[in-house]
Design an enzyme around this catalytic site. Structure first.
Site, mmCIF file in Angstrom:
data_model
loop_
_atom_site.group_PDB
_atom_site.id
_atom_site.type_symbol
_atom_site.label_atom_id
_atom_site.label_comp_id
_atom_site.label_asym_id
_atom_site.label_seq_id
_atom_site.Cartn_x
_atom_site.Cartn_y
_atom_site.Cartn_z
ATOM 1 N N TRP A 1 0.856 -1.198 0.000
ATOM 2 C CA TRP A 1 0.000 0.000 0.000
ATOM 3 C C TRP A 1 0.883 1.236 0.000
ATOM 4 C CZ3 TRP A 1 -4.100 -2.802 -0.884
ATOM 5 C CH2 TRP A 1 -5.267 -2.143 -1.307
ATOM 6 N N ASP A 2 0.245 2.383 -0.220
ATOM 7 C CA ASP A 2 1.044 3.606 -0.368
ATOM 8 C C ASP A 2 1.359 4.260 0.972
ATOM 9 O OD1 ASP A 2 -1.548 4.443 0.082
ATOM 10 O OD2 ASP A 2 -1.720 5.630 -1.755
ATOM 11 N N TRP A 3 1.353 3.444 2.027
ATOM 12 C CA TRP A 3 1.809 3.889 3.344
ATOM 13 C C TRP A 3 2.366 2.726 4.176
ATOM 14 C CZ3 TRP A 3 -1.324 0.713 5.933
ATOM 15 C CH2 TRP A 3 -2.604 0.441 5.389
ATOM 16 N N ASN B 1 -14.029 -0.653 -0.022
ATOM 17 C CA ASN B 1 -13.354 0.613 -0.292
ATOM 18 C C ASN B 1 -12.942 0.672 -1.759
ATOM 19 O OD1 ASN B 1 -11.683 3.131 0.668
ATOM 20 N ND2 ASN B 1 -10.268 1.889 -0.523
ATOM 21 N N GLU B 2 -13.573 1.538 -2.529
ATOM 22 C CA GLU B 2 -13.158 1.940 -3.878
ATOM 23 C C GLU B 2 -13.172 0.815 -4.909
ATOM 24 O OE1 GLU B 2 -9.496 4.164 -3.671
ATOM 25 O OE2 GLU B 2 -10.419 5.787 -2.520
ATOM 26 N N GLU C 1 -13.032 10.216 2.856
ATOM 27 C CA GLU C 1 -11.584 10.127 2.624
ATOM 28 C C GLU C 1 -11.087 11.403 1.964
ATOM 29 O OE1 GLU C 1 -9.366 7.176 0.565
ATOM 30 O OE2 GLU C 1 -10.386 5.509 1.554
#
Length: 821
Positions: free
Chosen positions: A178-180, A429-430, A521
Site C-alpha cells: 500500500w502507499d503507506w 473501499n473503492e 476520505e
C-alpha cells in the site's frame, strides 16, 4: 513446555508452549524459535535476533524469504479426559493459509484471516501427550497459485502493492504493501487457540438485535449452534443482572434459538459529546457453554433522503442527527504482535482528545479483536466499518472463494452486533472505481461489474438476513445503491473521497470547490517528527531525497509533493529538521482548510473523516498520529478544528470579503461572544469589533463579514469566542495571503516550566513579537492542552500536560519551534 488440560473444564486455552520453525527456507538453514500466541512470525524472529528490525533503513526486502517460506508452529499438551467425548479445536484468528494436524492427523485447513475455525477432533485426540501442529503455507505462493488457476485475469493494484495477487487471499490487503505500508506479509496466530469439550451442541455465535419503541427497548439475543444429537436444553441469558430463560429443542445440524428481554427504562448510549456511554453486561448460556458481551442500547439510522441538492448522507443516533468528525483507521502496526490493547487504547484516546466521534475501519485492513470495539464503545467513538475489500478486483466468480466471504460476513456481523459503536457496515473501499483502473476491466467492463455485483450482493444479503440494526452502504465512495457513478467528484449525494488536492497537486484552496454530503476520505501528507525519523535512519540518511527516505515514502512522488507544497506556501527552509516541521504545518493547513469549510456547510455536509488517523510503521504519510502514537502538528490543529463549537473565517474573493461562520455540534444551542482583531507582523493589534450570536444545532450561521482592507495588507485576522457561561472557548486565525507572502519578524520566545500548587506541570510561553504555529516539545511523549498556535506579545500562553504517553523512543529535549520568515 507441555500444557496440562483438565478434564473438568469445558474450554481450555492452548496458547502456551508454542515454537515455530522453517520448513523450506530460502536461507538454506533451519530456523526455530519460541512462538508466543497471540503473535506473528516476524516478531518472534526479531525477539530472538534472527532478523534485523524490519523498519530500520531499507531492511524490508531482505526479509522476503520469510513470506516465501513454509513454517511449522507446534505445541504439546497432555489430556486427561475421555477422548471418546466430542471435542473441537477453535482458532479465532489464523493468518492465513495453514494446515492443522493433531498427532499427525490432519483435522482442518485455514484459508482466511477473517474466519473463526472450529475443527472436530474425532479420534485424533489421545489420552496423555498430544502434538498440535499448524503448518503455514507461503501466502505469497498461495496467491500466485490461485491467480494462475483462475480462468481469466483478476488484476490487483500493482502500483501500491509490492507483493502480487493478494486479492486472491482473504487476508489484510495492506499486508502486500500500500502507499503507506511496508510489505512484510506477516503470518501468525493472532487470536486464541482453545480446546472445547462438546456435550450436545457447539455454541458458535451470538447475534444481538435491539428494537426501540416509545421509551423502551426489546433486546433480541439469538444464538447460532451446531447440535450433535436431539435434546431439550435450557437457554438462559443474564442481562445486567436479570435472567431470562426458555427450553429449546435442538436437532442434529446447524440451528438457532432466541430469547428476548425488555428494557423499560433504557440508559441509551450516545456518541462522544452527545451524552453518556452506558454498557450492559450480557451472558448467554446453553449446555454448559456461554458467550459474554458488553452491549449498548442505541438506535442507528442512515439518512439518505432526497433534498434540493440531491440525496443526503447523515447518521441519526437515537433520533438525533450527528455530524461525524473523525479519521480513517488502519491496522495499528505492520507487526501484529505490537498492536496490543495498550497501544491501541493510546491511539483511540488520542482520537477522542482531538474531538473525534467516529473512525472508519478501512477495507484494506482487518476486523479487529473484541476488545477494540468494546474500547470504541467506552470512548463514544462511532465505527464506520468496511468489509475487508479495497482497491482491487476480486475473484467472486469462484464459488469456494465467495463462500469464504459469505461465512466471514456472517461471523463478523454476528460477533459485532452488540457493540453500540457499530454505526455502519460498508461493502468495500473503492471497488467501483477500481473497475476503471485496469486495462482488462476497461475492455470488458460487464464481466468485472457482474463479478463485483456478485460480491456486493453477498454482503448486502448478509446484512438483510442477519438484521443487526446497523445500516448497510454498498461501497465507499458511492453515490448510492445500484449507482456505479463517480463518488470522487459527485458532491450531491452519498459519500465522497476527495483526493484532487494531494494526488493532483492542487492548492489547499481547491477543497472549497466541493461541498460533499459526507467526505469519508481526503488527506495530505507530511513527514513524521525528527524523533521518529532518527529511529529508522543513520545521520547520512536525513535528507529528503535520500534512498532511505524514499523507502519510507510509499506514495510515488510523495516526498517531492511535500517539498513542492512547502515552497508553495512557505519560504524555503534552511535545514532538514525545518523542512520536517514545515511539512507538518502544511498538512495541518490542508486539513484545516477542508474541514472548516465543510463543517460550515452543515447540514449539506454531515461528516468529515480524514485519511488517516495512524501509521503502521515509521513512514511519511497522511496520518495525524505518527508511528508509535505521537501527535503530529495536524493532530493538535484537529483538536481545534474538530471542536464541537467552531468559528471559522472563509474567503469570498469575488466580493473582497472574509465571511465568518459559526457551527455548533453540541446537543443544545449556544450563545457566543466573538471578538475580532487584526494582527500585524510588527506586533500591532487592532480591534475589529465584537459580535454576540446564538448558534443553533441544526445548521451553521453567518456571524459577520469583513473587508480585506479592514484586516490590512500586512496583517492576519485573529478571533476568539466564549459562551455566556464560559464553558466553551476557542480561537482561530485567517491568513488572507499565504504565509510566505508576509514579512515575518523574528520573535524572542521565552518558555518557563513550573509546578503549580496542586502539583501539576504548567508551561508558560511569552513572546515580544507575533509568533505563528508556535510548538513546544514537538515529538515528545508529553501531550499538551494546546500546541501549534499563534502567540501574541503581552498575552502569555499557559500549557498543561493533557497526558503523559509511554514510548519505545528515546526522550527528547523540550524546544520551541515557530514559523520563520
Amino acid at each position: 513446555m507441555i500444557t496440562q488440560v483438565s478434564p473438568l473444564t469445558t474450554e481450555q486455552p492452548l496458547n502456551e508452549g508454542w515454537s515455530i520453525s522453517s520448513l523450506a527456507s530460502a536461507q538454506d538453514a533451519r530456523v526455530s524459535v519460541p512462538f508466543p500466541i497471540p503473535g506473528d512470525l516476524h516478531s518472534a524472529l526479531l525477539a530472538e535476533e534472527i532478523i534485523a528490525d524490519p523498519y530500520w533503513r531499507d531492511t524490508e526486502t531482505s526479509l522476503d524469504w520469510i513470506h516465501e517460506s513454509e513454517w511449522r508452529a507446534e505445541t504439546r499438551f497432555t489430556f486427561d479426559g475421555d477422548p471418546a467425548d466430542p471435542h473441537v479445536l477453535t482458532f479465532t484468528h489464523v493468518d492465513c493459509q495453514a494446515i492443522v494436524s493433531l498427532n499427525e492427523v490432519e483435522i482442518g485447513r485455514c484459508e482466511s484471516q477473517f474466519l473463526r475455525y472450529d475443527f472436530p477432533l474425532g479420534s485424533a485426540l489421545k489420552k496423555g501427550e498430544n502434538r498440535l501442529v499448524v503448518r503455514f503455507l507461503s501466502n505469497s505462493r498461495a496467491a500466485l497459485s490461485a491467480c494462475k488457476a483462475f480462468p481469466f485475469a483478476v488484476p490487483y493494484i500493482f502500483w501500491n502493492c509490492r507483493l502480487p495477487h493478494y486479492n486472491f487471499l482473504r487476508k489484510a490487503q495492506c499486508h502486500a504493501g500500500w502507499d503507506w505500508n511496508i510489505a512484510l506479509s506477516p503470518l501468525g496466530i493472532y487470536g486464541g487457540v482453545t480446546l472445547r469439550r462438546i456435550n450436545k451442541l457447539r455454541l458458535d455465535d451470538l447475534l444481538v438485535r435491539q428494537h426501540h419503541e416509545e421509551g423502551r427497548v426489546l433486546v433480541d439475543m439469538t444464538i447460532h449452534y451446531e447440535a450433535f444429537e436431539p435434546a431439550e436444553l435450557t437457554l438462559a441469558a443474564n442481562f445486567d443482572g436479570r435472567v431470562v430463560s426458555d427450553l429449546v429443542t435442538v436437532w442434529p445440524g446447524k440451528g438457532y434459538a432466541s430469547l428476548q428481554f425488555e428494557v423499560t427504562k433504557p440508559r441509551l448510549w450516545w456518541p462522544r459529546g452527545q451524552g453518556e456511554q452506558p454498557l450492559y453486561d450480557l451472558t448467554v448460556m446453553i449446555d454448559g457453554l456461554s458467550i459474554s458481551r458488553r452491549v449498548g442500547l442505541r438506535k442507528v439510522e442512515l439518512v439518505t433522503d432526497q433534498d434540493s441538492v440531491g440525496k443526503r448522507f447523515a447518521f441519526r443516533i437515537n433520533g438525533r442527527e450527528i455530524f461525524a468528525r473523525g479519521a480513517n483507521w488502519i491496522p495499528a502496526d505492520a507487526l501484529p504482535s505490537r498492536a496490543t490493547p495498550e497501544a491501541v487504547r493510546d491511539l483511540l484516546t488520542s482520537a477522542v482528545e482531538a474531538n473525534m466521534n467516529m473512525i472508519r475501519i478501512w477495507g484494506g485492513g482487518q476486523y479487529e479483536e473484541d476488545w477494540f470495539y468494546e474500547l470504541c464503545s467506552e470512548l463514544g467513538l462511532m465505527v464506520w466499518h468496511d468489509f475487508m475489500f479495497a482497491c482491487n478486483l476480486y475473484p467472486a466468480a469462484d464459488h469456494h472463494w465467495l463462500d469464504l466471504v459469505r461465512r466471514e460476513a456472517r461471523q463478523q456481523v454476528r460477533r459485532l452486533s452488540g457493540y453500540p459503536c457499530m454505526t455502519l457496515w460498508c461493502g468495500d473501499n473503492e471497488l467501483v472505481g477500481a473497475i476503471n483502473w485496469f486495462e482488462e476491466s476497461k475492455r470488458d467492463r460487464d464481466r468485472y461489474l457482474a463479478m463485483y455485483e456478485r460480491l456486493n450482493f453477498v454482503l448486502e444479503e448478509c446484512l438483510l438476513e442477519e438484521a443487526p440494526g446497523i445500516p448497510f452502504w454498498p461501497s465507499s465512495p458511492s453515490v448510492g445503491p445500484f449507482n456505479f457513478g463517480d463518488g470522487w467528484h459527485d458532491d450531491t449525494a452519498g459519500d465522497m473521497h476527495f483526493w484532487d488536492v494531494w494526488h493532483s497537486a492542487k492548492d489547499f484552496e481547491h477543497y472549497r470547490t466541493v461541498s460533499p454530503r459526507f467526505c469519508s476520505e481526503f488527506g495530505f501528507q507530511s513527514f513524521p517528527s525528527m524523533r521518529v525519523i532518527e529511529s529508522f535512519t543513520e545521520p547520512e540518511d536525513r535528507n529528503v531525497s535520500s534512498p532511505v527516505m524514499d523507502v519510507h515514502q510509499r506514495n510515488e512522488g510523495g516526498n517531492s509533493r511535500i517539498v513542492e507544497t512547502i515552497a508553495r506556501y512557505f519560504r524555503f527552509p534552511d535545514s532538514f529538521a525545518e523542512m520536517v516541521y514545515l511539512s507538518q504545518i502544511g498538512q495541518g493547513l490542508a486539513m484545516k482548510t477542508a474541514i472548516e469549510f465543510w463543517r460550515i456547510n452543515k447540514p449539506r455536509t454531515m461528516g468529515t473523516l480524514y485519511w488517516q488517523l495512524n501509521d503502521t510503521w515509521p513512514v511519511a504519510s497522511w496520518s495525524s498520529l505518527e508511528y508509535g502514537g505521537g501527535w503530529k502538528l495536524v493532530h493538535y490543529l484537529a483538536r481545534r478544528f474538530n471542536a464541537p463549537v467552531l468559528v471559522s473565517a472563509q474567503p469570498a474573493p469575488d466580493e473582497g470579503l472574509v465571511i465568518i461562520h459559526a457551527v455548533n455540534d453540541t446537543p443544545e444551542p449556544v450563545a457566543l461572544t466573538i471578538r475580532f482583531e487584526a494582527v500585524g507582523m510588527s506586533g500591532a493589534i487592532r480591534s475589529l469589533g465584537e459580535f454576540v450570536i446564538d448558534v443553533p444545532t441544526d445548521r451553521s450561521v453567518e456571524v459577520a463579514s469583513l473587508t480585506l482592507e479592514e484586516i490590512g495588507a500586512d496583517a492576519i485576522l485573529h478571533f476568539s469566542w466564549r459562551s455566556a457561561n464560559g464553558a466553551i472557548t476557542g480561537e482561530n486565525d485567517y491568513w488572507p495571503k499565504r504565509p510566505k507572502d508576509y514579512r515575518l519578524e523574528t520573535p524572542v520566545i521565552e518558555a518557563t516550566e513550573r509546578t503549580t500548587a496542586n502539583g501539576d506541570t504548567e508551561i508558560e510561553l511569552r513572546t515580544d513579537k507575533p509568533a505563528f504555529f508556535v510548538t513546544y516539545h514537538h515529538g515528545g511523549d508529553r501531550l499538551y492542552s494546546d500546541n501549534c498556535f499563534t502567540l501574541l506579545p503581552g498575552r502569555p500562553r499557559h500549557l498543561t500536560i493533557l497526558r503523559q504517553r509511554r514510548s519505545h523512543l528515546p526522550p527528547i529535549t523540550a524546544e520551541v519551534d515557530y514559523l520563520k520568515g
